[in-house]
Scaffold this active site. Structure first.
Site, mmCIF file in Angstrom:
data_model
loop_
_atom_site.group_PDB
_atom_site.id
_atom_site.type_symbol
_atom_site.label_atom_id
_atom_site.label_comp_id
_atom_site.label_asym_id
_atom_site.label_seq_id
_atom_site.Cartn_x
_atom_site.Cartn_y
_atom_site.Cartn_z
ATOM 1 N N GLY A 100 1.339 -1.298 0.282
ATOM 2 C CA GLY A 100 0.043 0.341 -0.235
ATOM 3 C C GLY A 100 0.697 1.224 0.532
ATOM 4 N N HIS A 101 2.096 1.045 0.825
ATOM 5 C CA HIS A 101 2.903 2.580 0.848
ATOM 6 C C HIS A 101 3.755 2.522 -0.441
ATOM 7 C CE1 HIS A 101 2.934 1.459 5.497
ATOM 8 N NE2 HIS A 101 2.166 2.481 5.468
HETATM 9 P P1 AMP Z 1 1.282 4.956 7.595
HETATM 10 O O1 AMP Z 1 2.352 4.377 7.606
HETATM 11 O O2 AMP Z 1 0.082 3.700 8.363
HETATM 12 O O3 AMP Z 1 1.453 6.440 8.358
HETATM 13 O O4 AMP Z 1 0.584 4.973 6.738
HETATM 14 C C1 AMP Z 1 1.482 6.170 5.401
HETATM 15 C C2 AMP Z 1 0.517 6.072 4.244
HETATM 16 O O5 AMP Z 1 0.414 4.905 3.367
HETATM 17 C C3 AMP Z 1 -1.063 7.073 4.237
HETATM 18 O O6 AMP Z 1 -1.126 8.078 3.392
HETATM 19 C C4 AMP Z 1 -2.082 6.049 4.673
HETATM 20 O O7 AMP Z 1 -3.276 6.091 4.232
HETATM 21 C C5 AMP Z 1 -1.729 5.046 2.985
HETATM 22 N N1 AMP Z 1 -1.799 3.325 3.439
HETATM 23 C C6 AMP Z 1 -2.352 2.852 4.866
HETATM 24 N N2 AMP Z 1 -1.799 1.949 3.986
HETATM 25 C C7 AMP Z 1 -2.372 2.047 2.718
HETATM 26 C C8 AMP Z 1 -3.098 0.986 1.661
HETATM 27 N N3 AMP Z 1 -3.914 -0.278 2.076
HETATM 28 N N4 AMP Z 1 -3.445 1.363 0.153
HETATM 29 C C9 AMP Z 1 -3.208 2.826 0.212
HETATM 30 N N5 AMP Z 1 -2.544 3.507 1.058
HETATM 31 C C10 AMP Z 1 -2.237 3.665 2.556
#
Ligand code: AMP
Length: 284
Positions: free
Chosen positions: A36-37
């Site tokens: 996702g990231h």
């Molecule tokens: P985090 O590390 O969880 O703070 O996420 C960093 C970025 O990755 C944020 O903009 C999240 O919304 C995005 N993100 C997290 N999980 C996903 C996913 N499954 N699909 C797309 N983007 C994601």
């Protein structure tokens, strides 16, 4: 990929790129990276000359200290993933680098209604923490484009508001990428690694519940849909914080639907100690 720890050094490097009129795409994360990231890095690669990502587990956005303590850290693997995705720059600051004057008495942001519902209601102070870190990161990186995931839908709205509040809306374009999911529909999340085998098997029930809402939108009342959705999660062993439907632009909760308003279903629920969130836009 060049790794920076210090804001000053990163800023000097980016200054050279800015003067070359390069477009800078920024993907902030808390690490424990998954596809996702990486999809955000790929989106950024299409539109920018320099791609920068950051890894910083921001203490001020955790309303639950246990969640902060147990947040997964997989730095070596993260670096490999980012290199493979051809990220140019990685910023890994310390808490001191981000908050040189300490974490008490940080700025307060007027997020209005957005902070009172859904995640704002169930995680008091969370979005203030998000704004504190994102504000600081944006000042250091000054990107042309910022990449966020729809997985954190309300966070996207909060950050858009932050960018307007701090007067960066002319300078920074916000790009929102779709949620990447596991093969069974579970939204990818760093916290999924904390689920045990049994929990992992049922974790996709949140996604299925959102699908149920979407497919019954035309035949059931909103109240009935919410009750049925919550009950089915509770039956499977979830502790539900909320299943709600809201206007997709304002996040005002809705209890009736005129068939035209663009609406979104959002859910948050615990499986054991792990809190999962997900959302689905219900109509085009
Ligand atoms: P985090 O590390 O969880 O703070 O996420 C960093 C970025 O990755 C944020 O903009 C999240 O919304 C995005 N993100 C997290 N999980 C996903 C996913 N499954 N699909 C797309 N983007 C994601």
């Amino acid at each position: 990929m060049i790794i920076f720890n210090k804001p000053g050094a990163l800023n000097n490097f980016l200054e050279t790129n800015r003067s070359d009129k390069n477009k800078i795409g920024f993907v902030p994360t808390m690490g424990a990276l998954h596809p996702g990231h990486i999809s955000l890095i790929e989106a950024a690669r299409k539109e920018n000359d320099v791609i920068i990502s950051s890894i910083f587990v921001n203490p001020t956005q955790f309303n639950d200290p246990e969640d902060f303590k147990k947040y997964p850290v997989t730095l070596e693997k993260d670096i490999l993933l980012l290199e493979t995705a051809r990220c140019d720059v990685l910023f890994i600051p310390s808490v001191r680098d981000i908050y040189p004057a300490g974490i008490n008495n940080l700025s307060h942001y007027d997020l209005g209604y957005l902070e009172t519902v859904l995640e704002g209601k169930y995680r008091p102070g969370h979005f203030q923490g998000v704004c504190q870190v994102v504000h600081r990161l944006l000042e250091i990186v000054l990107p042309s484009n910022l990449y966020l995931g729809q997985k954190d839908y309300q966070q996207c709205k909060v950050i858009q508001r932050l960018i307007a509040l701090i007067g960066f809306d002319e300078k920074i374009r916000v790009n929102i990428s779709p949620t990447l999911r596991e093969h069974d529909g579970l939204a990818m999340s760093s916290r999924n690694t904390r689920l045990d085998k049994e929990q992992r098997k049922i974790a996709n029930a949140i996604f299925k519940t959102l699908l149920f809402i979407k497919s019954n939108l035309h035949t059931m009342e909103i109240g009935q849909l919410k009750t049925a959705a919550s009950s089915s999660l509770i039956e499977k062993g979830f502790k539900v914080d909320y299943v709600e439907m809201a206007d997709a632009n304002t996040l005002q909760l809705v209890d009736t639907w005129d068939g035209r308003q663009k609406i979104i279903a959002l859910a948050a629920a615990f499986l054991g100690p792990v809190r999962l969130i997900d959302n689905m836009v219900l109509n085009p």
